[in-house]
Design an enzyme around this catalytic site. Structure first.
Site, PDB file in Angstrom:
ATOM      1  N   MET A  31       0.291  -1.329  -0.255  1.00 19.23           N
ATOM      2  CA  MET A  31      -0.460   0.222  -0.115  1.00 19.23           C
ATOM      3  C   MET A  31       0.813   1.185   0.044  1.00 19.23           C
ATOM      4  O   MET A  31       1.964   1.870   0.943  1.00 19.23           O
ATOM      5  CB  MET A  31      -0.940   0.083   1.354  1.00 19.23           C
ATOM      6  CG  MET A  31      -2.364  -1.508   0.909  1.00 19.23           C
ATOM      7  SD  MET A  31      -3.733  -1.281  -0.268  1.00 19.23           S
ATOM      8  CE  MET A  31      -4.068   0.310   0.357  1.00 19.23           C
ATOM      9  N   CYS A  72      -3.346  -9.426   5.581  1.00 21.06           N
ATOM     10  CA  CYS A  72      -2.864  -7.610   5.764  1.00 21.06           C
ATOM     11  C   CYS A  72      -3.393  -7.562   7.384  1.00 21.06           C
ATOM     12  O   CYS A  72      -4.883  -7.992   7.077  1.00 21.06           O
ATOM     13  CB  CYS A  72      -3.272  -6.820   4.633  1.00 21.06           C
ATOM     14  SG  CYS A  72      -3.618  -4.478   5.613  1.00 21.06           S
ATOM     15  N   LYS A 104      -2.931 -14.885  -1.236  1.00 20.29           N
ATOM     16  CA  LYS A 104      -1.096 -14.342  -0.236  1.00 20.29           C
ATOM     17  C   LYS A 104      -1.260 -14.821   1.372  1.00 20.29           C
ATOM     18  O   LYS A 104      -2.982 -13.988   1.268  1.00 20.29           O
ATOM     19  CB  LYS A 104      -0.969 -13.111  -0.059  1.00 20.29           C
ATOM     20  CG  LYS A 104      -0.272 -12.769  -0.064  1.00 20.29           C
ATOM     21  CD  LYS A 104       0.975 -11.352  -0.045  1.00 20.29           C
ATOM     22  CE  LYS A 104       1.676 -10.603   0.101  1.00 20.29           C
ATOM     23  NZ  LYS A 104       3.032 -11.029   1.590  1.00 20.29           N
ATOM     24  N   HIS A 144       3.703 -15.283   3.494  1.00 21.44           N
ATOM     25  CA  HIS A 144       4.772 -14.316   4.373  1.00 21.44           C
ATOM     26  C   HIS A 144       4.467 -15.278   5.364  1.00 21.44           C
ATOM     27  O   HIS A 144       4.223 -15.531   6.448  1.00 21.44           O
ATOM     28  CB  HIS A 144       3.542 -12.532   4.580  1.00 21.44           C
ATOM     29  CG  HIS A 144       4.393 -12.182   5.373  1.00 21.44           C
ATOM     30  ND1 HIS A 144       4.324 -10.951   4.867  1.00 21.44           N
ATOM     31  CD2 HIS A 144       6.083 -12.382   6.203  1.00 21.44           C
ATOM     32  CE1 HIS A 144       5.011 -10.131   6.069  1.00 21.44           C
ATOM     33  NE2 HIS A 144       5.801 -10.725   6.746  1.00 21.44           N
ATOM     34  N   GLY A 194       9.888  -7.286  -0.589  1.00 25.76           N
ATOM     35  CA  GLY A 194       8.950  -6.066   0.008  1.00 25.76           C
ATOM     36  C   GLY A 194       9.718  -4.841  -0.390  1.00 25.76           C
ATOM     37  O   GLY A 194       9.749  -4.740  -1.372  1.00 25.76           O
ATOM     38  N   ARG A 195       9.782  -4.491   0.574  1.00 22.28           N
ATOM     39  CA  ARG A 195      10.184  -3.091   0.995  1.00 22.28           C
ATOM     40  C   ARG A 195      11.618  -3.210   0.498  1.00 22.28           C
ATOM     41  O   ARG A 195      11.869  -1.963   0.208  1.00 22.28           O
ATOM     42  CB  ARG A 195      10.231  -2.721   2.253  1.00 22.28           C
ATOM     43  CG  ARG A 195       8.846  -2.322   3.121  1.00 22.28           C
ATOM     44  CD  ARG A 195       8.045  -2.213   3.915  1.00 22.28           C
ATOM     45  NE  ARG A 195       6.577  -1.343   4.051  1.00 22.28           N
ATOM     46  CZ  ARG A 195       5.756  -2.123   3.737  1.00 22.28           C
ATOM     47  NH1 ARG A 195       5.762  -3.024   2.965  1.00 22.28           N
ATOM     48  NH2 ARG A 195       4.637  -1.292   3.482  1.00 22.28           N
TER      49      ARG A 195
END
Length: 329
Positions: free
Chosen positions: A18, A99, A138, A170, A232-233
């Site tokens: 997001m 999430c 996911k 995850h 990811g990040r």
């Protein structure tokens, strides 16, 4: 209807994030890696069915392979949203069951759905019946105290029974109360062995592992027993991690662009977006990490951060900032 490959190559992908993986970032990331599978931010069924669907679904053809992540828990609404996504040309539709934020929990979206495996299966089944592109899930390895391996096995088995094509796991559990989304990415311990066990128990099913992966070396190691790795990040804050992905992960030995060449190819897109009224800082925030670790990187980031929001700021500012960086490949 647009033509799709039957299954995108999922050896490496960038996580749906997001406020990060919008179409502006995805276009930029595609210039660095030709093959890495890209994901949209999570888009709720409500936004697609009752909002500006065209804006939410927009992407550039160069982004392929690109997957859309949906948030929702109503099978009929998810089926309709999946149909819209397929018609728009996406290569995969993914359901968010990972999430942990309060905001999405209140809408019965995300990790809280792990407690309702049959509802998730109904959602997967409805989407599978609605589209011909792959439908994936996911998820986390558990939530709160509902984190036994048997519960995770049962969840996965239910989705396989509904027709799920692939899982992205995850490798942390989520605490639905007491931890922020950021803390949920860092506090629960990573348990890669759980995902590896799932692959052993369901060998015919595809599994991508996600969580804490910050190097291609670790990605290569995890690919020894798994079907895909999702970063990811790290891919956002240090996008040059993707620069060797095509060669090392996909075996593509085409010459790699330099960082400055990537910017040169990005410039026409920047000009196009500015003409559409997109403010420069909405674009430049996605490229601040390009020169991570290079001499002059701080000056690059500072100039863009301080001036890209100014009225009338244009693409020339990016070139000016890039000129402050030396010695980068």
């Amino acid at each position: 209807m647009p033509q799709h490959s039957l299954q995108p190559n999922r050896r490496l992908s960038i996580a749906p994030m997001m406020d990060y993986t919008d179409r502006l970032f995805r276009y930029f990331a595609r210039l660095i890696s030709r093959h890495t599978l890209l994901y949209t931010e999570m888009i709720t069924t409500g936004a697609l069915l009752h909002g500006d669907a065209e804006r939410f679904l927009e992407f550039d053809i160069s982004e392929h392979p690109v997957a859309i992540q949906l948030g929702g828990s109503n099978p009929a609404e998810l089926a309709e949203a999946a149909r819209l996504a397929e018609t728009a040309g996406y290569d995969e539709v993914n359901l968010n069951v990972g999430c942990p934020s309060d905001r999405v929990q209140n809408g019965m979206i995300g990790a809280c759905l792990m407690a309702h495996p049959e509802l998730v299966a109904d959602c997967v089944r409805a989407m599978k019946e609605a589209v011909s592109i792959p439908v994936t899930v996911k998820t986390r390895i558990g939530i709160d105290d509902n984190d036994s391996y048997a519960a995770l096995q049962g969840f996965v088995a239910a989705q396989i029974g509904a027709g799920c094509d692939h899982f992205i796991i995850h490798a942390r559990k989520a605490w639905l109360q007491g931890l922020s989304p950021k803390e949920n990415r860092e506090v629960p311990p990573l348990r890669y062995e759980i995902v590896q066990q799932l692959k052993q128990d369901f060998p015919e099913m595809g599994f991508t592992i996600n969580g804490g992966i910050q190097t291609l070396t670790l990605a290569e190691q995890l690919l020894q027993g798994l079907d895909g790795v999702m970063i990811g990040r790290e891919a956002y804050h240090n996008p040059w991690i993707l620069a060797e992905a095509d060669r090392r992960i996909y075996g593509d030995n085409q010459p790699q662009l330099s960082r400055h060449q990537v910017l040169e190819r990005f410039m026409p897109f920047v000009e196009q977006q500015l003409q559409r009224g997109i403010p420069l800082n909405r674009i430049t925030r996605h490229i601040l990490g390009l020169f991570h670790g290079c001499p002059g990187a701080r000056a690059w980031r500072r100039l863009l951060s301080e001036q890209a929001h100014q009225p009338g700021a244009g693409a020339a500012l990016i070139a000016e900032a890039a000129a402050l960086v030396h010695g980068s490949n």
